[in-house]
Scaffold this motif. Structure first.
Motif, PDB file in Angstrom:
ATOM      1  N   ALA A 205      34.359  52.303 -31.152  1.00  0.00           N
ATOM      2  CA  ALA A 205      34.419  51.413 -32.275  1.00  0.00           C
ATOM      3  C   ALA A 205      33.295  51.635 -33.221  1.00  0.00           C
ATOM      4  O   ALA A 205      33.173  51.795 -34.365  1.00  0.00           O
ATOM      5  N   ALA A 206      32.289  51.587 -32.556  1.00  0.00           N
ATOM      6  CA  ALA A 206      30.739  51.628 -32.968  1.00  0.00           C
ATOM      7  C   ALA A 206      30.811  53.023 -33.690  1.00  0.00           C
ATOM      8  O   ALA A 206      29.961  53.062 -34.652  1.00  0.00           O
ATOM      9  N   LYS A 207      31.106  54.119 -33.014  1.00  0.00           N
ATOM     10  CA  LYS A 207      30.704  55.497 -33.513  1.00  0.00           C
ATOM     11  C   LYS A 207      32.030  56.092 -34.435  1.00  0.00           C
ATOM     12  O   LYS A 207      31.786  56.832 -35.408  1.00  0.00           O
ATOM     13  N   CYS A 208      33.044  55.111 -34.724  1.00  0.00           N
ATOM     14  CA  CYS A 208      34.190  55.486 -35.590  1.00  0.00           C
ATOM     15  C   CYS A 208      33.694  55.194 -36.983  1.00  0.00           C
ATOM     16  O   CYS A 208      33.303  53.736 -37.320  1.00  0.00           O
ATOM     17  N   VAL A 209      33.550  56.036 -38.066  1.00  0.00           N
ATOM     18  CA  VAL A 209      33.270  55.884 -39.239  1.00  0.00           C
ATOM     19  C   VAL A 209      34.499  54.945 -40.081  1.00  0.00           C
ATOM     20  O   VAL A 209      33.920  53.787 -40.654  1.00  0.00           O
ATOM     21  N   GLU A 210      35.528  55.412 -40.032  1.00  0.00           N
ATOM     22  CA  GLU A 210      36.593  54.514 -40.658  1.00  0.00           C
ATOM     23  C   GLU A 210      37.012  53.330 -39.432  1.00  0.00           C
ATOM     24  O   GLU A 210      36.906  53.804 -38.325  1.00  0.00           O
ATOM     25  N   LYS A 211      37.669  52.470 -39.988  1.00  0.00           N
ATOM     26  CA  LYS A 211      38.278  51.531 -39.254  1.00  0.00           C
ATOM     27  C   LYS A 211      39.426  51.825 -38.433  1.00  0.00           C
ATOM     28  O   LYS A 211      40.382  52.274 -39.224  1.00  0.00           O
ATOM     29  N   GLN A 212      39.416  52.007 -37.233  1.00  0.00           N
ATOM     30  CA  GLN A 212      40.327  52.279 -36.416  1.00  0.00           C
ATOM     31  C   GLN A 212      40.763  51.506 -35.311  1.00  0.00           C
ATOM     32  O   GLN A 212      39.867  50.873 -34.878  1.00  0.00           O
TER      33      GLN A 212
END
Length: 581
Positions: A205-212
């Motif tokens: 979650a921390a490395k994901c740019v878009e909310k996923q």
């Protein structure tokens, strides 16, 4: 499913159709029956190799044994791979080559060769935490295959059977974004899976740019005793809210699933298993065949020795072997010893160093001599055919650890091999270690007296009569006896037995010394049969699926590097229609 079954074969042989698989199995069965005296030898029976009264090696062609006992260790280690020498008896060459010709090819193939649109995602350090190199290799490759199979057959959920600590389930969840249900018998494993998944989720979650939205595997704790149990818990866990993090404990020993009734709230499923133990891999096949919702299967089995086997005395049981109609009709009974032999790996044997091979032969000698101790001093325990666990593996690790510690203490961290026990036990100045806590020493409790030695608790008048010849032979014999004593002490502790005086252990060990030279050739011949037995067991599973009719496509696929992961054959199957079989 876009791919067709892989045509696996040797020479003119193939297992692409049920008829071809049956013919191959019949050839294996004929060879197995002809070599039964060698293949059926267990650790308990190996005691006969070391007994003058019952010379089990004599059940093997005398010319073979006379030839092999003079061969270098390096050549013996190549026997399971089908390597022969021109000067060997023609009958021995023919036997080895025939056995090898009937074994499934095990060289690794990429998932892309099976399903061209598959992709292998590299597992990062966070997801790989806790995995050794072997496990990481298995998870990366198997998760890619499961993902490709799931996409090809339109399955929405993967059920990881025998999930352990959740490595496969987490790779499928986070790298391939597949909803996963992880089933395991251990509540501790479920707890570890849940904790680990939450930590991994935060990282992704921390490395994901878009909310996923990342979903973690749903864990189910259940001791699966039958295919009915597995079917019930699978359908129950997947019928709604699949993919949510819910820990569920099931007492599943008395359930009656309605496999024939469609349950439209359950999504299409893929059953996946990485080295699901014993009957669990077989129960996965039965659930695949009987449940409408299960559209595909990717299973890598192991622990063939733990399979239940139908010995044709109880027709109401659902054994782990055999399961195909053809194998049942052949009435070939393997037994635990031969099923255990199926775990032998030709790749592992040929990659052994000479030193490691000799250590393995020693361990077999220790186990056989220990059986003689039981027969003589604990006959009631001996009758129970007791298991003493992995004492040999533990002893090898202990020896290696001592060598490493010794080298670290002396600064020789780059030299962990020794040409002989005498060199292995030398101090840096060439003398033998005298420190009772020394890292590696020959016979910590066996002081030397010229050409004789004594052991703790051994009568001096007896031991003074023992002459071992040259100092090198003397030292080697002393070293071997100490290891045998350590092995015996550990095994007694495992069995809860009393102890035997060193004098008596010494007498037994000396009585078997002359016959230990037969162990290497004998076990290498047995190991040559291991891949053949595994091939038969795998064909039994493949044929069971092929016998389901044209609605099922099934194949055996060498998914892993066999030198790294010997149990590398995956059973891959999928349904061509949505109808239950």
């Amino acid at each position: 499913m876009a791919a067709s079954p892989a045509s696996v074969g040797v020479g003119a042989r193939s297992c692409e159709t049920a008829e071809q698989t049956r013919e191959w199995m019949e050839a294996i069965a004929a060879t197995a029956r002809s070599s039964r005296p060698t293949s059926s030898t267990s650790s308990r029976c190996l005691v006969l190799v070391l007994s003058e009264q019952d010379r089990l090696w004599e059940t093997v062609d005398a010319e073979w044994m006379e030839c092999l006992r003079g061969e270098p260790v390096e050549r013996l280690l190549m026997l399971p791979s089908g390597s022969v020498q021109d000067h060997w008896p023609s009958s021995l060459q023919e036997f080895i080559l025939t056995v090898r010709s009937l074994v499934l090819p095990r060289e690794q193939k990429s998932p892309q060769s099976f399903l061209p649109d598959s992709r292998v995602a590299s597992i990062g350090t966070v997801l790989a935490q806790g995995m050794n190199t072997k496990k990481k290799h298995e998870i990366e490759t198997l998760s890619a295959m499961v993902d490709a199979v799931a996409r090809s057959c339109g399955a929405k959920t993967v059920v990881d059977v025998g999930s352990g600590q959740g490595y496969l389930a987490q790779a499928l969840s986070f790298e391939y974004q597949l909803p996963v249900v992880a089933i395991d018998a251990s509540s501790h494993h479920a707890s570890v899976t849940n904790t680990r998944a939450e930590r991994i989720k935060k990282h992704y979650a921390a490395k994901c740019v878009e909310k996923q939205q990342f979903t973690v595997p749903r864990t189910v704790t259940c001791h699966v005793l039958s295919s009915d149990t597995l079917a019930t818990v699978t359908l129950d866990a997947c019928q709604d809210d699949h993919g949510q993090h819910v820990t569920k404990t099931n007492n599943c020993t008395e359930t009656s699933p309605q496999n024939g009734k469609p349950n439209h709230s359950v999504p299409h499923l893929v059953l996946a298993g990485l080295h699901a133990c014993g009957d669990l891999s077989v129960n996965m096949l039965r659930v695949f065949a009987s449940c409408e919702q299960v559209q595909a299967l990717v299973s890598v089995g192991c622990c063939y020795n733990l399979l239940s086997e139908d010995c044709y005395t109880d027709t109401d049981t659902c054994p782990g072997f055999p399961i195909s109609k053809a194998a049942k009709s052949s009435k070939l009974v393997l037994g635990k010893s031969i099923r255990d032999l199926a775990c032998q790996s030709a790749e592992r044997w040929r990659n052994l160093t000479k030193e490691m091979a000799l250590q393995n032969f020693d361990i077999h000698a220790f186990r056989a001599a220990f059986q003689m101790v039981l027969e003589k001093y604990f006959p009631e325990v001996s009758k129970l055919s007791p298991s003493i666990g992995r004492q040999g593996k533990a002893l090898r690790r202990q020896r290696l650890r001592k060598v490493v510690e010794s080298c670290s203490a002396t600064g020789k961290t780059d030299d962990l091999s020794y040409s002989n026990p005498k060199e292995q036990n030398m101090n840096t100045d060439g003398s033998l270690p005298t420190d009772p806590e020394g890292a590696v020493r020959c016979c910590s409790s066996i002081p030397f007296r010229g050409d004789t030695y004594s052991t703790s608790g051994v009568d001096e008048s007896f031991i003074s009569k023992v002459n071992l010849g040259s100092s090198d032979i003397h030292l080697d014999e002393c070293y071997k006896f100490t290891l045998f004593k350590d092995f015996t002490t550990s095994a007694f502790g495992r069995l809860g037995c009393g102890f035997v005086e060193d004098l008596h252990l010494f007498e037994i060990w000396k009585s078997v010394q002359h016959f230990t030279e037969f162990i290497g050739p004998f076990w290498c011949l047995r190991a040559a049969l291991g891949p053949l037995v595994e091939t038969y067991i795998l064909f039994d599973r493949l044929l069971f699926l092929q016998e389901q009719g044209s609605a099922v496509q099934a194949s055996l696929f060498p998914l892993f590097d066999p030198a790294m992961s010997p149990r590398n054959m995956a059973v891959v199957a999928w349904k061509l229609t949505g109808d239950a079989l």
